[in-house]
Design a protein around this motif. Structure first.
Motif, PDB file in Angstrom:
ATOM      1  N   LEU A  52       0.666  -1.061   0.182  1.00  0.00           N
ATOM      2  CA  LEU A  52      -0.465   0.064   0.301  1.00  0.00           C
ATOM      3  C   LEU A  52       1.149   0.916  -0.027  1.00  0.00           C
ATOM      4  N   ARG A  53       2.018   1.519   1.018  1.00  0.00           N
ATOM      5  CA  ARG A  53       2.786   2.598   0.627  1.00  0.00           C
ATOM      6  C   ARG A  53       3.640   2.591  -0.008  1.00  0.00           C
ATOM      7  N   LEU A  54       3.695   1.719  -1.645  1.00  0.00           N
ATOM      8  CA  LEU A  54       4.636   1.256  -2.556  1.00  0.00           C
ATOM      9  C   LEU A  54       3.364   2.199  -3.574  1.00  0.00           C
ATOM     10  N   LEU A  55       1.961   1.769  -3.422  1.00  0.00           N
ATOM     11  CA  LEU A  55       1.184   2.288  -4.015  1.00  0.00           C
ATOM     12  C   LEU A  55       0.379   3.455  -4.135  1.00  0.00           C
ATOM     13  N   GLY A  56       0.616   4.061  -2.922  1.00  0.00           N
ATOM     14  CA  GLY A  56       0.803   5.420  -2.304  1.00  0.00           C
ATOM     15  C   GLY A  56       1.726   6.073  -2.996  1.00  0.00           C
ATOM     16  N   ARG A  57       2.954   5.758  -3.136  1.00  0.00           N
ATOM     17  CA  ARG A  57       4.081   6.641  -3.678  1.00  0.00           C
ATOM     18  C   ARG A  57       3.904   6.360  -4.946  1.00  0.00           C
ATOM     19  N   VAL A  58       3.807   5.569  -5.700  1.00  0.00           N
ATOM     20  CA  VAL A  58       3.441   5.829  -7.353  1.00  0.00           C
ATOM     21  C   VAL A  58       2.709   6.551  -7.417  1.00  0.00           C
ATOM     22  N   VAL A  59       1.275   6.938  -7.222  1.00  0.00           N
ATOM     23  CA  VAL A  59       0.287   6.942  -7.719  1.00  0.00           C
ATOM     24  C   VAL A  59      -0.579   8.082  -7.247  1.00  0.00           C
ATOM     25  N   CYS A  60       0.447   8.930  -6.239  1.00  0.00           N
ATOM     26  CA  CYS A  60      -0.741   9.674  -5.191  1.00  0.00           C
ATOM     27  C   CYS A  60      -0.104  10.725  -5.760  1.00  0.00           C
ATOM     28  N   ALA A  61      -1.127  11.464  -6.380  1.00  0.00           N
ATOM     29  CA  ALA A  61      -0.314  13.376  -5.809  1.00  0.00           C
ATOM     30  C   ALA A  61      -0.227  13.725  -4.091  1.00  0.00           C
ATOM     31  N   GLY A  62      -0.598  13.243  -3.389  1.00  0.00           N
ATOM     32  CA  GLY A  62      -0.958  14.366  -1.882  1.00  0.00           C
ATOM     33  C   GLY A  62      -1.750  13.167  -1.420  1.00  0.00           C
ATOM     34  N   PHE A  63      -1.812  13.401  -0.013  1.00  0.00           N
ATOM     35  CA  PHE A  63      -2.040  13.279   0.837  1.00  0.00           C
ATOM     36  C   PHE A  63      -3.078  13.494   2.243  1.00  0.00           C
ATOM     37  N   VAL A  64      -3.865  13.222   2.611  1.00  0.00           N
ATOM     38  CA  VAL A  64      -5.136  13.897   3.698  1.00  0.00           C
ATOM     39  C   VAL A  64      -4.388  12.743   4.496  1.00  0.00           C
ATOM     40  N   ALA A  65      -4.452  12.935   6.102  1.00  0.00           N
ATOM     41  CA  ALA A  65      -4.288  12.129   7.018  1.00  0.00           C
ATOM     42  C   ALA A  65      -4.821  12.732   7.688  1.00  0.00           C
ATOM     43  N   ASN A  66      -6.176  11.799   8.644  1.00  0.00           N
ATOM     44  CA  ASN A  66      -6.427  12.217  10.064  1.00  0.00           C
ATOM     45  C   ASN A  66      -5.799  12.737  11.366  1.00  0.00           C
ATOM     46  N   SER A  67      -4.400  12.597  11.369  1.00  0.00           N
ATOM     47  CA  SER A  67      -3.953  12.802  12.206  1.00  0.00           C
ATOM     48  C   SER A  67      -2.104  12.981  12.435  1.00  0.00           C
ATOM     49  N   VAL A  68      -1.450  12.904  12.612  1.00  0.00           N
ATOM     50  CA  VAL A  68       0.013  12.966  12.504  1.00  0.00           C
ATOM     51  C   VAL A  68       0.577  12.077  12.630  1.00  0.00           C
ATOM     52  N   SER A  69      -0.392  10.414  13.577  1.00  0.00           N
ATOM     53  CA  SER A  69      -0.058   9.331  13.784  1.00  0.00           C
ATOM     54  C   SER A  69       0.618   9.394  12.232  1.00  0.00           C
ATOM     55  N   THR A  70      -1.401   9.532  11.518  1.00  0.00           N
ATOM     56  CA  THR A  70      -1.222   8.585  10.803  1.00  0.00           C
ATOM     57  C   THR A  70      -0.427   8.855   9.193  1.00  0.00           C
ATOM     58  N   LEU A  71      -0.577  10.044   9.295  1.00  0.00           N
ATOM     59  CA  LEU A  71       0.462  10.476   8.553  1.00  0.00           C
ATOM     60  C   LEU A  71       2.370  10.312   8.440  1.00  0.00           C
ATOM     61  N   ASP A  72       2.504   9.852   9.456  1.00  0.00           N
ATOM     62  CA  ASP A  72       3.872   9.450   9.728  1.00  0.00           C
ATOM     63  C   ASP A  72       3.673   8.014   9.458  1.00  0.00           C
ATOM     64  N   SER A  73       2.929   7.025   9.094  1.00  0.00           N
ATOM     65  CA  SER A  73       2.734   5.889   8.463  1.00  0.00           C
ATOM     66  C   SER A  73       3.006   5.905   7.215  1.00  0.00           C
ATOM     67  N   LEU A  74       2.337   7.344   5.988  1.00  0.00           N
ATOM     68  CA  LEU A  74       1.968   7.000   4.769  1.00  0.00           C
ATOM     69  C   LEU A  74       3.446   7.542   3.488  1.00  0.00           C
ATOM     70  N   PRO A  75       3.751   7.528   2.920  1.00  0.00           N
ATOM     71  CA  PRO A  75       4.672   7.598   2.084  1.00  0.00           C
ATOM     72  C   PRO A  75       4.968   8.717   1.500  1.00  0.00           C
ATOM     73  N   ALA A  76       4.615   9.834   2.387  1.00  0.00           N
ATOM     74  CA  ALA A  76       4.211  11.403   2.149  1.00  0.00           C
ATOM     75  C   ALA A  76       5.977  12.221   2.527  1.00  0.00           C
ATOM     76  N   ARG A  77       6.394  11.660   2.340  1.00  0.00           N
ATOM     77  CA  ARG A  77       8.007  12.398   2.477  1.00  0.00           C
ATOM     78  C   ARG A  77       7.767  12.876   0.619  1.00  0.00           C
ATOM     79  N   ARG A  78       8.287  14.204   0.820  1.00  0.00           N
ATOM     80  CA  ARG A  78       8.774  14.971  -0.235  1.00  0.00           C
ATOM     81  C   ARG A  78       7.511  15.468  -1.507  1.00  0.00           C
ATOM     82  N   ARG A  79       6.167  14.955  -0.324  1.00  0.00           N
ATOM     83  CA  ARG A  79       5.048  15.393  -0.865  1.00  0.00           C
ATOM     84  C   ARG A  79       4.372  15.698  -0.351  1.00  0.00           C
TER      85      ARG A  79
END
Length: 397
Positions: free
Chosen positions: A144-171
């Motif tokens: 899921l993290r790989l898919l998100g890194r490849v296909v997503c233009a950006g990320f919205v997270a419902n908490s800092v804890s959730t954001l830290d689990s996403l491939p959101a670096r440099r996005r």
């Protein structure tokens, strides 16, 4: 004005779908369409607020793709169904003239990958889950993290804890807490009861990771018994055997435990209660019910990992405990039940803290973020509690 299509894989009234409803009805500067891939209660709730709502295909069964326990053949059929639905969602996005597609779950992410490609628009992942091995398993969380890194233009997270689990670096990314509307709402509840008249409640879907068993085990260990306990919430997705297990455990206790089933608005049960208990087995991504309980004037005890630690200030407006430990939870509940003054102090501070999680602020943050993703100018707002983070990332709350 940005045209956004929000994609939800289920129309059951669970936490993520309720949060989505609150968010989109608070948006003022975005042309919103919500697409569900099955028919359910949330379809009519969203439509009732005048929001453009479409059911792409009423035959999708979200249980055909779950984290585990299914045969490879059934999983393959489920994934094939998601791809097919994604193609149809892409058609809807093109018909609505959407500028951006927002996936509201991991299943919606899979569908959104197909849909956004067909519609030729960017895909944003609005994650209500921590993408971690403890919930999805090591392999699936990595996929899921790989898919998100490849296909997503950006990320919205419902908490800092959730954001830290996403491939959101440099996005581009933003934290927008699932908000409440605090206007016109006050605790309107009784004063904290004497210890032997204290009422507890746990508000959550009846599913194992929400930790009902931990509460029941803690009740068996308590030395100061509450008068009664409400377990507020129903079953979805074939979880009826779990309710039967809980009822059997509760029958062995010398404390009355009332199973309410699903209720659309649990506020009344919170107002009847002195203490709201949150005791998930794994880190909660956010914890909307904690905010709702605080707004209702409950003294709150919550499992500390994840989002709850971003809500509750331990000892100030609630208590935090480790996850999955009945003995520690029992000790915290004994302390709260026995000490009426402590309960009153925490309950008095709680509504003001809850009011800081205002859905209007979260809606503005998401609207500005989506405008940025599609290249439209958005007003720069300094929201209370927001702070600048690393390049490409903002956090609101």
């Amino acid at each position: 004005m940005t045209r956004a299509l929000f994609l939800a894989h289920t129309a059951a009234p669970s936490g993520a779908e309720i949060a989505l409803h609150r968010l989109v009805r608070s948006m003022r500067d975005t042309d919103v369409t919500v697409a569900f891939t099955e028919y359910g209660p949330m379809v009519e709730r969203v439509r009732a607020d005048g929001i453009d709502t479409v059911v792409v295909d009423g035959s999708f069964d979200s249980r055909t793709v779950t984290i585990g326990g299914l045969s490879p053949a059934r999983v393959l059929r489920g994934v094939t169904g998601l791809v097919r639905l994604g193609w149809e969602v892409g058609r809807v996005a093109r018909e609505r003239g959407a500028d951006v597609l927002v996936a509201e779950s991991t299943k919606a992410l899979l569908m959104g990958t197909v849909a956004s490609r067909r519609a030729g628009i960017p895909l944003v992942w609005h994650s209500h889950d921590r993408i971690s091995a403890e919930y999805f398993g090591t392999v699936l969380s990595a996929v899921l993290r790989l898919l998100g890194r490849v296909v997503c233009a950006g990320f919205v997270a419902n908490s800092v804890s959730t954001l830290d689990s996403l491939p959101a670096r440099r996005r581009p990314s933003v934290v927008a807490y699932p908000g409440i509307d605090p206007t016109g709402r006050s605790p309107l509840r009784r004063a904290q009861a004497e210890p032997d008249r204290t009422v507890l409640c746990l508000v959550a879907r009846l599913t194992p990771w929400k930790g009902h068993v931990v509460l029941l085990d803690a009740l068996a260990r308590m030395t100061t018994r509450p008068e009664r306990v409400y377990l507020v919430g129903g079953t979805f997705f074939g979880e009826e055997p779990y309710r039967e297990e809980l009822e059997a455990r509760a029958a062995t206790l010398d404390v009355p435990v009332l199973f309410t089933g699903h209720v659309d608005d649990p506020t009344e049960y919170m107002r009847r209660s002195d203490v709201l208990v949150h005791c998930t087995l794994t880190a909660e991504p956010f914890g909307q019910v904690i905010v709702e309980g605080m707004l209702a004037g409950c003294a709150v005890v919550a499992s500390g990992p994840g989002g709850p630690a971003e809500i509750v200030r331990d000892g100030v407006d609630g208590l935090l405990v480790p996850s999955g430990d009945p003995a520690v939870l029992a000790a915290a509940l004994d302390r709260l039940v026995a000490d009426r003054g402590l309960r009153a102090r925490l309950a008095e501070a709680a509504p003001a803290r809850a009011a800081e999680f205002d859905v209007a602020e979260s809606a503005r943050a998401v609207e500005d973020f989506l405008a940025r993703i599609v290249g439209r100018p958005a007003p720069v707002r300094a929201l209370p509690g927001s702070e600048s983070q690393s390049e490409g990332e903002s956090r609101v709350g």
